[in-house]
Design an enzyme around this catalytic site. Sequence first.
Site, short mmCIF file in Angstrom:
data_model
loop_
_atom_site.label_atom_id
_atom_site.label_comp_id
_atom_site.label_asym_id
_atom_site.label_seq_id
_atom_site.Cartn_x
_atom_site.Cartn_y
_atom_site.Cartn_z
N GLU B 244 0.86 -1.17 0.00
CA GLU B 244 0.00 0.00 0.00
C GLU B 244 0.90 1.22 0.00
OE1 GLU B 244 -3.17 0.60 -0.16
OE2 GLU B 244 -4.35 -0.93 0.85
N SER B 380 9.05 3.54 11.40
CA SER B 380 8.93 4.84 12.08
C SER B 380 9.46 5.96 11.17
CB SER B 380 9.76 4.82 13.36
OG SER B 380 11.14 4.74 13.02
N GLU B 382 11.94 7.87 11.61
CA GLU B 382 13.40 7.82 11.45
C GLU B 382 13.80 6.77 10.42
OE1 GLU B 382 11.87 8.18 14.27
OE2 GLU B 382 12.79 9.90 15.28
#
Lengths: 355, 394
Positions: B244, B380, B382
């Site tokens: 996705e 995440s 980062e």
Amino acid sequence: MLRDGARRYLADDFATRRRGDGAAGSAGWRGYADLGWLALLAPEDAGGLGGDIEDVLILAEEMGRALSLQPYIASAVLATGLVDLVAAGQQRLDLLGAMASGDRRFAPALYEPGRRYRLEPEVRAVTSGAGYRLSGAKSLIAGGAGADGLLVTALLGDGVVGLFLAAMENAAIFPTRYATIDDADTIDVRFEQVELGPDALLGITTIDAIDDVLDEARLALCADTLGALERAVEITADYLKTRTQFGQPLANFQALQHSVVEMYIDADSIRSSLYNAIAVFDRGGREDRRRAVSSCWVKTFDAAKGIAGMAVHLHGGIGMTTEYPVGHYLRRVMVSERSFGDVEHHLARYMELAG
Amino acid sequence: MKLAFSAEDEAFRAEVRSFLAAELPPGLARREAAGFHNKRATVHPWQQKLCAKGWAAPNWPAEFGGAGWSPIQRYIFELECGLANAPEYSLIAMSMAGPVLCRFGSPELQQEFLEPMLKGDCWFCQGFSEPQAGSDLASLRTRAVRDGDDYVITGQKIWTTDAHMADYMICLARTDAEVKPQAGLSMIIMPMDAPGVTVRPIDTIDGDAHVNEVFIEDARVPAHYLIGEPNSGWTQAKYLLGHERTHNAYLGMLRRYLARIPALIDDELCRGLPAAEAGEYRRRHARLAIDVDALEWSVLRVLAGEEGPALGAAASAISIRGAAYLLRAADLEMAILGPQVVPRFGPDDGAPLVAGAPPAAAGRTTQYLYWWAATIFGGSDEIQRNIIWSTLFR
Ligand SMILES: Cc1cc2nc3c(=O)[nH]c(=O)nc-3n(C[C@H](O)[C@H](O)[C@H](O)COP(=O)(O)OP(=O)(O)OC[C@H]3O[C@@H](n4cnc5c(N)ncnc54)[C@H](O)[C@@H]3O)c2cc1C
């Protein structure tokens, strides 16, 4: 000294809360009384310590740091200030004495449903026999759950604002109790023709005077938030040193070091803003004080969610859990930032006063 | 670059809109608008309606019962569902396990699982993360050992969304400990009712209970539940996480926020919101709208297959900004509603309302807190930044 003692005493608050044995309960309040914390701001003629605001701010910082759920700012700082301001004679001495000793705890009921941060009350008090009859509603009464009485601002027949003490056991007071996102208890109340005796009216006052007392509570809440944020930064730095991913402590990654440092700088500049407000508070006139408090408020709560949220983020999944303390700092500041006004409210007040 | 919606696209949008208006149960939409996580039973009827229409799986190939839409049509569908407050359903099955099975599964596995998934009769959870393997997923330790016709799985998963209501887990497990970490992983379908599987819910700060710990002790799984070849799990996991590409823009959700915020501001003017502050919130809303317009074009550029190395980085960039804009949108709603948002949410009783507060105030803190998780899960911020650097600049 006050700080060290408070830090030791409050250290177990979060753990106690997790066990569910009511750190927010009356035993905790009694403990605060025994330490003299409730008497700090009460004037000496009423058996208080007549201490200055700085001591209160140190305590507030430690309470924020410890995630304490005691309604200290509402029921000690604000309630004491209101009673001292409005009550007179023997009644003033009796009430302040009982509050300072922890025998009685009151919760200020200033704000009203659908009126945001406006202090002009729509609750009405009309004379009834020798006493008064109260009707209307108040909302978001911090410390209201378990309090002995409410300090209610109401409009007297002649358009003057009075401060009433309404005992919670009165059958015509209908409280609705709920938890707020920071896990504190709060209540809304409806007064349906509440009959009060003649001594329930502590005195008459003005919105300006109430706002001045609120300013002490506002500074205390900024200090509470500062303590909370500084602790969140510490916890995060410690966690990154112990958590290993990719074969090394996360603290090795410079991107994460810099994020923590930014959080630290933001929190530390809140401390500077608080010291600025304290300096003005001691010397300044009403306008200067108000401006300094609003300035500190904006500085604190413009940054608070960003710092506390980043603390959650840097923990990864564990930061999202209720079992771990860091997320509770974010939840705490989300309630604090909209108690006694919010950033836009204080920005507007600051700009008005800045001329 | 020139890109516009064609007349067919616009006709498709109109069709989706009228379907949603006619078929989406209002009660479900209200729950969704408040931000409450869905229970299996509450969304099941909605998935069945979509299934009957052939729209349950927007991103599966048509041959497996998917909608067979173009990327633009999928995108339009997601946006319209967002605006209409249509809930997601069976998310892991529909957007992760399903596509992986379509692509890598044996005909037997496709036969066994795809149709029940489509109908909402078979829910999945995604068992990748472990206590010691979060961002560093390849270091995971859960083992699957071949024993006759079975694999025997042992280990622990954490943060497993929906594990408490799933029938199966797509479990990423180590099948070869001798090779480099990425090369020894396999993806296996594990029944959640297999003896040895224990699910423990984790309470999260948003007040909901949707993630879990899953303890796995010698759970036996038929060997043919391993998807594709043994030790090809890392390829499948990357396919799954990248599938996705543009979903993490959260455009449906962002458009939903943008659409309802102006009315919220008007409404609060009657509840003491000063006019000057309302002006400030309108400006913030406009800034957010401008950012979301650009984000939408970032998504459209990916969908249009714009070439070049930036494409590889685009999904990561979109996901970072998507989460940040969600936080801004939720924060703006909280600011507008002021003190009325503070009640704590509970999964069963919803959120109590402060006296005099509008129903829209319920669940606002829940949503804001949950969006912090969007900066963490699925890679995440980062980790996404690392990807962008190594794709474009290294
Ligand atoms: C609400 C929620 C739902 C989830 N659902 C699922 C699910 O259904 N299935 C599943 O398998 N997992 C799920 N996850 C787990 C999620 O994928 C992990 O939380 C995520 O991969 C981060 O891992 P971690 O929590 O161990 O944090 P860590 O990896 O420990 O990271 C902590 C912090 O360090 C940073 N960091 C890590 N490595 C680096 C680096 N190299 N450079 C710079 N910074 C770095 C991270 O960005 C983060 O801020 C979910 C998580 C949440 C919060």
